[in-house]
Design a protein around this motif. Structure first.
Motif, PDB file in Angstrom:
ATOM      1  N   ASP A 141       0.833  -1.214   0.000  1.00  0.00           N
ATOM      2  CA  ASP A 141       0.000   0.000   0.000  1.00  0.00           C
ATOM      3  C   ASP A 141       0.861   1.255   0.000  1.00  0.00           C
ATOM      4  O   ASP A 141       2.077   1.209   0.202  1.00  0.00           O
ATOM      5  CB  ASP A 141      -0.947   0.005   1.203  1.00  0.00           C
ATOM      6  CG  ASP A 141      -0.214  -0.205   2.518  1.00  0.00           C
ATOM      7  OD1 ASP A 141       0.783   0.501   2.772  1.00  0.00           O
ATOM      8  OD2 ASP A 141      -0.628  -1.084   3.298  1.00  0.00           O
ATOM      9  N   ASP A 142       0.190   2.385  -0.210  1.00  0.00           N
ATOM     10  CA  ASP A 142       0.892   3.666  -0.280  1.00  0.00           C
ATOM     11  C   ASP A 142       1.537   4.037   1.046  1.00  0.00           C
ATOM     12  O   ASP A 142       2.579   4.700   1.065  1.00  0.00           O
ATOM     13  CB  ASP A 142      -0.073   4.773  -0.713  1.00  0.00           C
ATOM     14  CG  ASP A 142      -0.457   4.672  -2.179  1.00  0.00           C
ATOM     15  OD1 ASP A 142       0.306   4.019  -2.933  1.00  0.00           O
ATOM     16  OD2 ASP A 142      -1.500   5.222  -2.572  1.00  0.00           O
ATOM     17  N   ALA A 143       0.925   3.635   2.163  1.00  0.00           N
ATOM     18  CA  ALA A 143       1.483   3.973   3.472  1.00  0.00           C
ATOM     19  C   ALA A 143       2.863   3.358   3.656  1.00  0.00           C
ATOM     20  O   ALA A 143       3.796   4.015   4.134  1.00  0.00           O
ATOM     21  CB  ALA A 143       0.546   3.503   4.579  1.00  0.00           C
ATOM     22  N   MET A 144       3.000   2.110   3.247  1.00  0.00           N
ATOM     23  CA  MET A 144       4.301   1.447   3.372  1.00  0.00           C
ATOM     24  C   MET A 144       5.304   2.057   2.405  1.00  0.00           C
ATOM     25  O   MET A 144       6.471   2.282   2.751  1.00  0.00           O
ATOM     26  CB  MET A 144       4.158  -0.060   3.117  1.00  0.00           C
ATOM     27  CG  MET A 144       5.476  -0.835   3.195  1.00  0.00           C
ATOM     28  SD  MET A 144       6.348  -0.640   4.779  1.00  0.00           S
ATOM     29  CE  MET A 144       5.206  -1.480   5.894  1.00  0.00           C
ATOM     30  N   ARG A 145       4.874   2.358   1.180  1.00  0.00           N
ATOM     31  CA  ARG A 145       5.787   2.975   0.213  1.00  0.00           C
ATOM     32  C   ARG A 145       6.269   4.340   0.711  1.00  0.00           C
ATOM     33  O   ARG A 145       7.439   4.689   0.554  1.00  0.00           O
ATOM     34  CB  ARG A 145       5.101   3.094  -1.152  1.00  0.00           C
ATOM     35  CG  ARG A 145       5.031   1.772  -1.913  1.00  0.00           C
ATOM     36  CD  ARG A 145       4.498   1.970  -3.326  1.00  0.00           C
ATOM     37  NE  ARG A 145       3.056   2.131  -3.323  1.00  0.00           N
ATOM     38  CZ  ARG A 145       2.176   1.130  -3.363  1.00  0.00           C
ATOM     39  NH1 ARG A 145       2.621  -0.125  -3.402  1.00  0.00           N
ATOM     40  NH2 ARG A 145       0.877   1.350  -3.360  1.00  0.00           N
ATOM     41  N   THR A 146       5.375   5.090   1.325  1.00  0.00           N
ATOM     42  CA  THR A 146       5.761   6.396   1.873  1.00  0.00           C
ATOM     43  C   THR A 146       6.752   6.230   3.012  1.00  0.00           C
ATOM     44  O   THR A 146       7.750   6.968   3.096  1.00  0.00           O
ATOM     45  CB  THR A 146       4.516   7.157   2.374  1.00  0.00           C
ATOM     46  OG1 THR A 146       3.638   7.393   1.268  1.00  0.00           O
ATOM     47  CG2 THR A 146       4.913   8.481   2.995  1.00  0.00           C
ATOM     48  N   ALA A 147       6.507   5.260   3.895  1.00  0.00           N
ATOM     49  CA  ALA A 147       7.416   5.013   5.018  1.00  0.00           C
ATOM     50  C   ALA A 147       8.803   4.647   4.520  1.00  0.00           C
ATOM     51  O   ALA A 147       9.820   5.078   5.087  1.00  0.00           O
ATOM     52  CB  ALA A 147       6.853   3.906   5.908  1.00  0.00           C
ATOM     53  N   ILE A 148       8.858   3.871   3.452  1.00  0.00           N
ATOM     54  CA  ILE A 148      10.141   3.469   2.876  1.00  0.00           C
ATOM     55  C   ILE A 148      10.888   4.689   2.332  1.00  0.00           C
ATOM     56  O   ILE A 148      12.072   4.888   2.610  1.00  0.00           O
ATOM     57  CB  ILE A 148       9.921   2.409   1.766  1.00  0.00           C
ATOM     58  CG1 ILE A 148       9.457   1.093   2.376  1.00  0.00           C
ATOM     59  CG2 ILE A 148      11.195   2.210   0.941  1.00  0.00           C
ATOM     60  CD1 ILE A 148       8.935   0.091   1.364  1.00  0.00           C
ATOM     61  N   ARG A 149      10.182   5.519   1.570  1.00  0.00           N
ATOM     62  CA  ARG A 149      10.823   6.705   0.974  1.00  0.00           C
ATOM     63  C   ARG A 149      11.332   7.667   2.053  1.00  0.00           C
ATOM     64  O   ARG A 149      12.439   8.198   1.962  1.00  0.00           O
ATOM     65  CB  ARG A 149       9.848   7.411   0.035  1.00  0.00           C
ATOM     66  CG  ARG A 149       9.632   6.686  -1.293  1.00  0.00           C
ATOM     67  CD  ARG A 149       8.938   7.575  -2.297  1.00  0.00           C
ATOM     68  NE  ARG A 149       7.558   7.845  -1.918  1.00  0.00           N
ATOM     69  CZ  ARG A 149       6.511   7.110  -2.286  1.00  0.00           C
ATOM     70  NH1 ARG A 149       6.696   6.042  -3.047  1.00  0.00           N
ATOM     71  NH2 ARG A 149       5.287   7.426  -1.903  1.00  0.00           N
ATOM     72  N   VAL A 150      10.534   7.872   3.083  1.00  0.00           N
ATOM     73  CA  VAL A 150      10.924   8.780   4.162  1.00  0.00           C
ATOM     74  C   VAL A 150      12.150   8.250   4.900  1.00  0.00           C
ATOM     75  O   VAL A 150      13.094   8.990   5.192  1.00  0.00           O
ATOM     76  CB  VAL A 150       9.759   8.995   5.146  1.00  0.00           C
ATOM     77  CG1 VAL A 150      10.238   9.730   6.392  1.00  0.00           C
ATOM     78  CG2 VAL A 150       8.629   9.771   4.472  1.00  0.00           C
ATOM     79  N   ALA A 151      12.156   6.944   5.193  1.00  0.00           N
ATOM     80  CA  ALA A 151      13.286   6.345   5.907  1.00  0.00           C
ATOM     81  C   ALA A 151      14.574   6.478   5.110  1.00  0.00           C
ATOM     82  O   ALA A 151      15.629   6.815   5.657  1.00  0.00           O
ATOM     83  CB  ALA A 151      12.994   4.870   6.208  1.00  0.00           C
ATOM     84  N   GLU A 153      15.251   8.694   2.701  1.00  0.00           N
ATOM     85  CA  GLU A 153      15.639  10.106   2.608  1.00  0.00           C
ATOM     86  C   GLU A 153      16.320  10.591   3.881  1.00  0.00           C
ATOM     87  O   GLU A 153      17.270  11.377   3.841  1.00  0.00           O
ATOM     88  CB  GLU A 153      14.403  10.958   2.315  1.00  0.00           C
ATOM     89  CG  GLU A 153      13.867  10.788   0.897  1.00  0.00           C
ATOM     90  CD  GLU A 153      12.511  11.440   0.708  1.00  0.00           C
ATOM     91  OE1 GLU A 153      12.010  12.054   1.680  1.00  0.00           O
ATOM     92  OE2 GLU A 153      11.943  11.318  -0.395  1.00  0.00           O
ATOM     93  N   ARG A 154      15.856  10.092   5.019  1.00  0.00           N
ATOM     94  CA  ARG A 154      16.398  10.548   6.307  1.00  0.00           C
ATOM     95  C   ARG A 154      17.704   9.860   6.678  1.00  0.00           C
ATOM     96  O   ARG A 154      18.631  10.497   7.176  1.00  0.00           O
ATOM     97  CB  ARG A 154      15.374  10.295   7.417  1.00  0.00           C
ATOM     98  CG  ARG A 154      14.170  11.221   7.384  1.00  0.00           C
ATOM     99  CD  ARG A 154      13.198  10.866   8.485  1.00  0.00           C
ATOM    100  NE  ARG A 154      12.071  11.809   8.537  1.00  0.00           N
ATOM    101  CZ  ARG A 154      11.013  11.655   9.331  1.00  0.00           C
ATOM    102  NH1 ARG A 154      10.942  10.598  10.139  1.00  0.00           N
ATOM    103  NH2 ARG A 154      10.034  12.543   9.325  1.00  0.00           N
ATOM    104  N   SER A 155      17.771   8.542   6.433  1.00  0.00           N
ATOM    105  CA  SER A 155      18.892   7.776   6.996  1.00  0.00           C
ATOM    106  C   SER A 155      19.636   6.880   6.014  1.00  0.00           C
ATOM    107  O   SER A 155      20.555   6.164   6.407  1.00  0.00           O
ATOM    108  CB  SER A 155      18.388   6.920   8.169  1.00  0.00           C
ATOM    109  OG  SER A 155      17.717   7.710   9.118  1.00  0.00           O
ATOM    110  N   GLY A 156      19.240   6.846   4.749  1.00  0.00           N
ATOM    111  CA  GLY A 156      19.936   6.025   3.776  1.00  0.00           C
ATOM    112  C   GLY A 156      19.248   4.696   3.523  1.00  0.00           C
ATOM    113  O   GLY A 156      18.306   4.321   4.233  1.00  0.00           O
TER     114      GLY A 156
END
Length: 280
Positions: A141-151, A153-156
């Motif tokens: 789902d989009d929620a998991m895809r967003t969590a992946i992108r944010v992680a 971007e923040r930490s590699g």
């Protein structure tokens, strides 16, 4: 005891009967428990097999000083070879274990008859990590895809492992859900966990002055590279490109596997290794 650390080791077959196959597990900090049970019985019919678990991994003890390095892991394997009185061996390196097996071959080429590299293109830090795109591709789902992108971007790229759930991880590592379930059952049965200590320590090591692939290419060594078509952990590009850089390498792609073709296509996997070893 190897280098003052109790290492878990299991030898199947007569070491003097043929060149042994030594299984080098991945992780870093993983274990060989599931491989030993799912793939081992078929592999052991080809000849002697040595299973071992690296320092701080699986059933082996952790170093009292907390030290991990590629140099130490290579020397642990060399000391194990001496303890077992093995003159020459074929190394089967799985994922990170493929990098470690290749490092050993570069340091001790006179002890290696061949390399089998599963699920690795060998670590080239200049190559973008396949993890972010791979996890996004299998996210439900989009929620998991967003969590992946944010992680990321923040930490590699490695931060994806901190945010993905079990369902997403299984789709990332496996192509066949039934195999994912079976391996999960074996992991639970083993009671073993990856503490992350080795991975954290190795991440702090400086970049190699000379590429591992370049050094391996200097050796006159047969290499079999095995990769699942759906392997999003290693990616297919790295292993494919690797064989073009090694003088005696061949590639086999398993069409119905992801990161663990040994479990998802066991018969084809063992048959390919048998041909590489020239076992009738």
């Amino acid at each position: 005891m190897v280098n003052g650390i109790r290492h878990w080791v299991r030898v199947v077959g007569e070491l003097g009967a043929a060149t042994p196959l030594v299984v080098v597990h991945g992780g870093p900090g993983g274990f060989v428990y599931d491989f030993e049970r799912l793939t081992g019985p078929a592999l052991e019919r080809l000849g002697p097999v040595v299973y071992y678990e690296q320092r701080g991994s699986g059933r082996s003890d952790s170093p009292y000083d907390g030290k991990y390095s590629i140099e130490l892991l290579v020397d642990d394997l060399e000391q194990l070879r001496r303890e077992l009185r093995i003159e020459r061996m074929v190394l089967l390196g799985i994922s990170f274990g493929g990098d470690l097996a290749a490092e050993f071959a570069v340091v001790h080429p006179e002890r290696v008859d061949g390399l089998i590299l599963q699920g690795t293109g060998l670590a080239e830090r200049s190559r973008p990590s396949p993890w972010p795109s791979g996890f996004e591709a299998v996210a439900a789902d989009d929620a998991m895809r967003t969590a992946i992108r944010v992680a990321v971007e923040r930490s590699g790229p490695s931060a994806v492992w901190d945010v993905v759930d079990r369902e997403t991880t299984d789709r990332f590592l496996f192509h066949q859900p039934a195999v994912a379930q079976r391996i999960r059952e074996l992991w639970a049965e083993s009671g073993l966990v990856n503490t992350g200590a080795m991975s954290a320590a190795l991440a702090e090591e400086p970049v190699r002055a000379v590429s591992l692939v370049d050094e391996l290419a200097e050796l006159d060594l047969p290499v079999l590279v095995l990769i699942g078509l759906w392997d999003r952990n290693a990616g297919v590009d790295g292993p494919r490109d690797l064989v073009t850089r090694l003088p005696r390498a061949e590639l086999h792609v398993f069409e119905n596997s992801a990161h663990f073709p040994n479990a998802e296509e066991t018969d084809r996997y063992v048959n390919k290794i048998a041909r590489f070893l020239a076992v009738p």
